[in-house]
Design an enzyme around this catalytic site. Structure first.
Site, PDB file in Angstrom:
ATOM      1  N   SER A 185       0.807  -1.259  -0.338  1.00  0.00           N
ATOM      2  CA  SER A 185       0.775   0.445   0.243  1.00  0.00           C
ATOM      3  C   SER A 185       0.609   1.569   0.088  1.00  0.00           C
ATOM      4  CB  SER A 185      -0.815   0.004   1.409  1.00  0.00           C
ATOM      5  OG  SER A 185      -2.075   0.835   0.816  1.00  0.00           O
TER       6      SER A 185
ATOM      7  N   ASP B 112     -10.168  -5.268  -3.172  1.00  0.00           N
ATOM      8  CA  ASP B 112      -9.424  -4.803  -2.428  1.00  0.00           C
ATOM      9  C   ASP B 112     -10.515  -3.207  -2.727  1.00  0.00           C
ATOM     10  OD1 ASP B 112      -7.896  -2.172  -1.698  1.00  0.00           O
ATOM     11  OD2 ASP B 112      -6.045  -3.536  -1.615  1.00  0.00           O
TER      12      ASP B 112
ATOM     13  N   HIS C 243      -7.267  -5.813   1.187  1.00  0.00           N
ATOM     14  CA  HIS C 243      -5.954  -5.094   1.026  1.00  0.00           C
ATOM     15  C   HIS C 243      -5.114  -5.608   2.511  1.00  0.00           C
ATOM     16  CE1 HIS C 243      -3.882  -1.367  -0.148  1.00  0.00           C
ATOM     17  NE2 HIS C 243      -3.821  -0.484   1.550  1.00  0.00           N
TER      18      HIS C 243
END
Lengths: 274, 274
Positions: B147, B219, B252
Site C-alpha cells: 500500500s 480491495d 487489502h
C-alpha cells in the site's frame, strides 16, 4: 450463525463467527478456515485450542496455518478460550484466573458455574455447529493447541480418543493439578481434577491417539508450569508412543508456534487423509 | 544499537531494535529477521516497507515471511513508517495524515520538516545501520512493500535502480499525485511530487528493476486510491516488462499479503542468489 467476517486467504476463506452459545449463555466467537475444495466435498477438521489470555484471533493472525491447511485440504477451527461480556465474572488484573483462563472445564463453583462451561461448549455445542454449517467430515478430526490450549487439546483427546485421530500440542500444560496455574484455576474439588489433567488421564489408563508435542527449551514457563517431563514419564510408564520434541532455543510465543505449525499440520494430515 | 527483543523463529533470529535516528531526531524502531547461516557468510537483504497506520510489527506478526526467508537465506528488514514520540507533530484522528502517513518523503513544510524525514532515514541512515550491524551483503538488495509501503518500495527502487536487483509490491499506491491519499500528504510544492510518484518516475524515464505486483480485486481502495491501471499503462508506454497480477477476491489486508508473500520472496531470491 452471525458472520463477523469472511476474507479470502490462501485460496480459501478465513471466517469469523459469533453465534449465541447455549453452553455459556454468551455470544461465542470462533474462527474457521475453509480451503477451496470440490463442491460437495467434506473436509477433515483440525481444532486449534488457544492459551491463557488468547481469543480466536491469536492463532488466526499469528499462527501461519493457512498455507498448510490449503495444501492438505483441512478445515481449521479456532474457538475462543472463555465466555465474554459484562455479565461474565472475572478476576481483575489476573491473567491466569477468570477471563482469559477457562482451562476448558465446566466450572462447578460460584460465581463461575453459570458461564464458564468451555468443556460442554467445545466438545458438544461447537462441534455440532461446525458439523451443521461447514463442509466437514466429522469422522476425520484431530486437535492441537498451545499452552493452556495444549492442556485443552490433550485432555479433550484423552477423554474422546474415538473422536480424534491424532493430537498434538505446542508447549502444553501437561499436569495442571501439579502446577500453580492449575492449582489456582481448577477449584476446590480435587477429585474432579482427574479428568482435566492429561498426565492423570494417562495414568488412569486413557487411550491416547497418536501424539506429537513440541516444547521450546527457552520457554520461561517450562520449569514451573509446563513440566514436559511429567508427560514423557507418563507416556513411558503407560506404553504410549508419543513424539515429544524439545526445540532448542525457542520460547513460548507464536514465533515458536508458527515455526512448527506446518510440521504439525502435515503430521495430522497423515492420520486425516484416509 | 538498542535491542528491544531477539527471539528464535524458523531456525533464525527475529529481532527488534530501536536506536536513535539522526534523520528523524527520534528513536526509530525496526525489525530484522536473520536466518541461520554459515559463520562469516553475508546474506542478501529484502526490505519490506509498510502501509498507512503500520509499524515495524505488522508484517513481523502477520506477514508470514520467515519460512521463505529461512529457505532462501535472506535477511528481511522491516522499518517503521514514521517517527514517533510526543515531540512529533500529528494530525489527530486522521489515519492518512501525520503519524501513520509518512509516505517515505523528506518533508519540507512546517511543522513536519523537522522529524518526517523518512526518505533520508530509509535510503541512507538505516541502510548504513544494517550494513554495520548485520551479516548482510548490500550488493544484493531487493525491496517490497504494501500500500503506502508499496509506493515506498516502488519509488525507492525507481530512484535507486542500481541498488535494488528487484522490486515488488502488494496493493501499492502507484500514482499518489493523482489520488486523494497523495494529494493530501505530499504538500504544496507539486513540482517536488515527481520523485515521490512511481508512475511519474517511470514517465520521466527512470530505470526499473524487475517488477512484480499483486493487487486484490476485492480491495476497497483499488478504485479511488490505488488505480493499478496507471502503473500497467506507464510500464507499457515505457517498455518496462512488469508482472502485475490481479488476484481474484482478495482484499487489502494481511490475509492477502501473507497469501502471496512466499511467492514474492521466491521471486526476489532468483535475482538475489547470484
Amino acid at each position: 450463525m452471525r458472520i463477523i467476517s469472511e476474507v479470502r486467504s490462501f485460496g480459501g476463506v478465513q471466517g469469523v463467527y459469533s453465534p449465541k452459545s447455549e453452553s455459556t449463555g454468551t455470544d461465542m466467537t470462533f474462527a474457521v478456515f475453509v480451503p477451496d475444495h470440490v463442491p460437495g466435498a467434506r473436509l477433515p477438521v483440525l481444532w486449534y485450542v488457544s492459551g491463557l489470555t488468547c481469543t480466536h484471533a491469536n492463532v488466526m493472525v499469528k499462527g501461519e496455518y493457512r498455507a498448510a491447511c490449503a495444501e492438505y485440504g483441512l478445515v481449521l477451527v479456532a474457538p475462543d478460550t472463555i465466555p465474554r461480556g459484562d455479565d461474565v465474572p472475572d478476576a481483575e488484573d489476573e491473567y491466569d484466573f477468570g477471563k482469559g483462563a477457562g482451562f476448558y472445564v465446566d466450572a462447578t463453583e460460584q460465581p463461575w458455574a453459570e458461564h464458564y462451561r468451555m468443556r460442554s461448549y467445545l466438545e458438544q455445542e461447537l462441534s455440532a455447529l461446525i458439523t451443521e454449517n461447514f463442509p466437514v467430515d466429522m469422522e476425520r478430526q484431530s486437535i492441537t493447541g498451545h499452552s493452556m490450549g495444549g492442556h485443552g487439546a490433550l485432555t479433550v483427546a484423552l477423554r474422546n480418543p474415538e473422536t480424534f485421530r491424532s493430537v498434538s500440542a505446542f508447549s502444553p500444560i501437561v499436569a495442571p493439578s501439579q502446577v500453580p496455574w492449575g492449582e489456582k484455576a481448577l477449584g476446590r474439588d480435587r477429585a474432579a481434577w482427574r479428568e482435566y489433567d492429561a498426565v492423570t488421564l494417562i495414568k488412569d489408563g486413557a487411550n491416547c491417539p497418536p501424539l506429537l508435542v513440541d516444547q521450546g527449551t527457552a520457554d520461561d514457563f517450562l520449569e514451573e508450569q509446563l513440566q514436559t517431563d511429567r508427560l514423557i514419564e507418563a507416556c513411558k510408564a503407560n506404553s504410549i508412543s508419543a513424539e515429544i520434541r524439545m526445540q532448542d532455543g525457542y520460547d513460548h510465543s507464536y514465533f515458536f508456534i508458527s515455526t512448527f505449525m506446518t510440521e504439525h499440520i502435515a503430521w495430522h494430515a497423515r492420520f486425516l487423509s484416509a
